[in-house]
Design a protein around this motif. Structure first.
Motif, PDB file in Angstrom:
ATOM      1  N   UNK A 102      -3.873 -34.146 -42.290  1.00  0.00           N
ATOM      2  CA  UNK A 102      -3.346 -34.587 -43.580  1.00  0.00           C
ATOM      3  C   UNK A 102      -2.699 -33.421 -44.328  1.00  0.00           C
ATOM      4  N   UNK A 103      -3.300 -32.244 -44.227  1.00  0.00           N
ATOM      5  CA  UNK A 103      -2.729 -31.058 -44.874  1.00  0.00           C
ATOM      6  C   UNK A 103      -1.312 -30.798 -44.364  1.00  0.00           C
ATOM      7  N   UNK A 104      -1.122 -30.877 -43.058  1.00  0.00           N
ATOM      8  CA  UNK A 104       0.198 -30.626 -42.484  1.00  0.00           C
ATOM      9  C   UNK A 104       1.211 -31.668 -42.925  1.00  0.00           C
ATOM     10  N   UNK A 105       0.813 -32.934 -42.918  1.00  0.00           N
ATOM     11  CA  UNK A 105       1.740 -33.983 -43.311  1.00  0.00           C
ATOM     12  C   UNK A 105       2.130 -33.861 -44.781  1.00  0.00           C
ATOM     13  N   UNK A 106       1.196 -33.466 -45.615  1.00  0.00           N
ATOM     14  CA  UNK A 106       1.514 -33.261 -47.035  1.00  0.00           C
ATOM     15  C   UNK A 106       2.538 -32.138 -47.203  1.00  0.00           C
ATOM     16  N   UNK A 107       2.360 -31.060 -46.466  1.00  0.00           N
ATOM     17  CA  UNK A 107       3.305 -29.946 -46.556  1.00  0.00           C
ATOM     18  C   UNK A 107       4.679 -30.343 -46.038  1.00  0.00           C
ATOM     19  N   UNK A 108       4.705 -31.060 -44.931  1.00  0.00           N
ATOM     20  CA  UNK A 108       5.982 -31.492 -44.361  1.00  0.00           C
ATOM     21  C   UNK A 108       6.746 -32.365 -45.359  1.00  0.00           C
TER      22      UNK A 108
END
Length: 631
Positions: free
Chosen positions: A196-202
């Protein structure tokens, strides 16, 4: 150039442009793997390829050799439905067991631990390739590993989830690790949070037009295709997540609508941005789009691009006599490299083999090759989100990229001239030329010289981009940065506009706040003296009419020695400077001096009349506007 392993016979019936088929891709993957595996350690955990080490050290480089070739093997075996005639997976199974037995130990096999990016970060990069290789081959490798080896591999991989990535596409490495762990029933709250952290950053890095910034700031380059699109789209495809595939697949389709134009008729990708030693990895997004159906390109055009890119490098010396990918573009080329590059770094080119996930009966392989976009017609395409302008000419097959938006300067960084990067700071790039090295005269560059010190362009502030029928424009401004003295001159700025039509580039610059006695220089494209290319530059206003020819002895990635045209001028306060530039295949266009019939310029606007059709191009600075048409 001789390819040091055997390839199938060309098939010009199904592949009239490249002669390459799916069998060629399998043969290249096998050839690259066979050459690399000759350098493995006895326990098969590290592939210690010959060459200068990266800044991460020899052990990390050995892991890199294992991980990045594993990615190629994963695509190769998964694409064949588990068939593994050369026994690649047995080797990787042995290496997994040896490398994870005692991570961090200084012995012949142990993998380095995964730590924070600023401590020992490179293993985090490689963890994504290990995880993706395992996910692709899970039925034939992971499920046959001993339970103890599985546990050790998981523990090593979780180091990626528990340490800090670099503030860019690196966040997709633990994302990919977590995706693998969840796919084999080893997910938990930790993997969920990392994903989820990665998708939020993307989401925050997505800027439109199918382009992501590589972290905060304005870095737009090939990492869009081989990282920022590849990992989320492939993860969604492998996991059957329709919602994620729709979201990220639609962005991939939009990206390919522009990126598909950035390959020359000779198969070359755009020479722009960092990590260019990854070479044909530039085609990964094209293959992925065809695999998943998220592409505006036909299957025949997609294969033309991916096979054209692969063959482009194989035919031009990218492989050593031993069959290894060298550190460079064609052959070795130090000026192309970053300090993080080691002997195995080029094997991120393995990402191109994502095309092999399309089975033999997929349209990517069964459709007849079709023309690449550059081979169909002259094209001009503005990409306002990244601040890029693409100019393609069918006659010579050259694609040019005018950069008014990508700078690779992070928001917290000062605009120091010491950080000048030729692969971002220049105003134009192409599929036939590379930038000159830092110690040489800069190509495609306006330099402000104050007190004998030349400026560079660091942070780029886009002013817009647009296109019409057969023409387009992009614009930006920057503060000239100087080394060897005060880094900035207060109030000094340069506003730059590029307008293209056909092979012509109208380059307009307004210099504001220049001290008395300021000297200006402007350069064109850097080419080799024996190349069938013509690089021309002609001053229209504020420049010497005819250029001098200057030399770049360190050459470019394309030629060992280069020359380029340069104009000179002077300024005091506010002034406007206008020139025409062109890069074409021989014999080139007619004299640039005859391309326009009228030039009117003052401190606020420029207007030129084109000789062939009487159309007027007007660039206004107060307020800023670009118009093109009949009056």
């Amino acid at each position: 150039m001789r390819i040091p392993f055997e390839l199938p016979s060309e098939d010009r019936a199904s592949s009239p442009y490249t002669g390459y088929t799916r069998a060629h891709w399998e043969a290249v993957a096998d050839g690259l793997l066979a050459a690399a595996w000759r350098w493995s350690t006895p326990g098969r955990a590290l592939l210690d390829l010959p060459g200068r080490p990266s800044r991460s050290g020899v052990r990390s480089d050995g892991l890199e050799g294992f991980a990045r070739t594993f990615l190629a093997a994963g695509f190769r075996v998964a694409g064949a439905g588990g068939e593994d005639p050369h026994g690649w997976l047995e080797r990787y199974a042995d290496g997994l067991a040896s490398g994870t037995r005692s991570p961090g130990r200084d012995d012949t096999e142990s993998w380095p631990l995964i730590l924070d990016h600023d401590v020992q970060g490179q293993p985090m990069v490689e963890s994504a390739s290990v995880a993706l290789g395992l996910r692709l081959t899970a039925p034939w490798l992971w499920k046959r590993l001993d339970a103890g080896v599985q546990d050790r591999v998981e523990e090593w991989l979780r180091g990626s989830l528990r340490h800090v990535p670099a503030p860019n596409n690196w966040y997709l490495f633990p994302y990919t690790v977590a995706g693998f762990l969840e796919s084999v029933g080893r997910g938990d709250a930790e993997t969920t949070a990392v994903r989820q952290r990665a998708l939020d950053l993307v989401e925050g890095w997505y800027r439109g037009d199918g382009w992501y910034a590589d972290g905060d700031g304005r870095a737009f380059d090939h990492y869009n295709g081989w990282a920022l699109h590849l990992y989320p789209v492939l993860d969604a495809h492998l996991g059957g997540d329709a919602a994620l595939l729709a979201r990220y697949g639609d962005r991939l389709r939009e990206h390919l609508d522009g990126f598909g134009l950035m390959f020359g008729a000779d198969g070359a990708p755009m020479h722009f941005g960092r990590s260019l030693a990854y070479r044909f990895a530039a085609s990964a997004a094209v293959g992925l789009g065809s695999l998943t159906g998220h592409t505006p390109l036909t299957p025949g055009a997609s294969r033309r691009l991916v096979s054209g890119s692969l063959r482009h490098f194989l035919d031009r010396g990218a492989l050593t006599d031993d069959g290894l990918l060298s550190l460079g573009w064609y052959g070795p080329h130090d000026a192309t490299l970053q300090t993080y590059s080691g002997p195995a770094s080029p094997y991120w080119a393995s990402k191109a083999f994502v095309s092999l996930l399309a089975p033999a009966d997929h349209p990517l392989w069964t459709a007849t090759e079709e023309a690449a976009p550059v081979e169909e017609a002259d094209r001009v395409l503005a990409l306002p989100a990244p601040g890029l302008l693409v100019q393609a000419t069918r006659e010579d097959g050259i694609v040019r990229l005018h950069n008014h938006g990508s700078d690779h300067v992070r928001p917290h960084e000062a605009e120091s001239a010491d950080g000048d990067d030729p692969h971002y700071g220049r105003q134009a790039y192409s599929t036939r030329t590379g930038p000159t090295a830092s110690g040489n005269i800069a190509d495609n560059h306006l330099s402000v010289e104050v007190g004998g010190r030349r400026s560079v362009r660091r942070r780029i502030h886009p002013l817009g981009a647009g296109h019409g029928d057969g023409w387009g424009w992009a614009a930006s401004w920057h503060r000239p940065a100087f080394s060897g003295g005060p880094p900035m001159v207060p109030g000094l700025r340069v506003e730059s506009v590029t307008v293209v039509r056909g092979a012509h580039e109208l380059r307009v610059h307004r210099v504001v706040g220049a001290p008395a006695g300021t000297r200006l220089t402007h350069t064109g494209w850097a080419t080799g003296p024996l190349e069938p290319l013509v690089s021309t530059l002609h001053g229209l206003h504020g420049w010497s009419p005819e250029p001098e020819t200057v030399r770049a002895p360190q050459g470019t990635a394309y030629v060992p020695w280069a020359q380029l045209p340069r104009l000179t001028g002077e300024t005091d306060g506010t002034s406007v400077h206008v020139c025409l530039a062109a890069l074409t295949g021989a014999p080139g266009p007619g004299p640039l001096a005859e391309a326009v019939t009228e030039v009117v310029a003052d401190g606020a606007a420029v207007e030129v009349v084109w000789a062939d059709d009487g159309v007027r191009t007007r660039v206004s600075f107060e307020p800023f506007e670009v118009t093109h048409g009949r009056s």
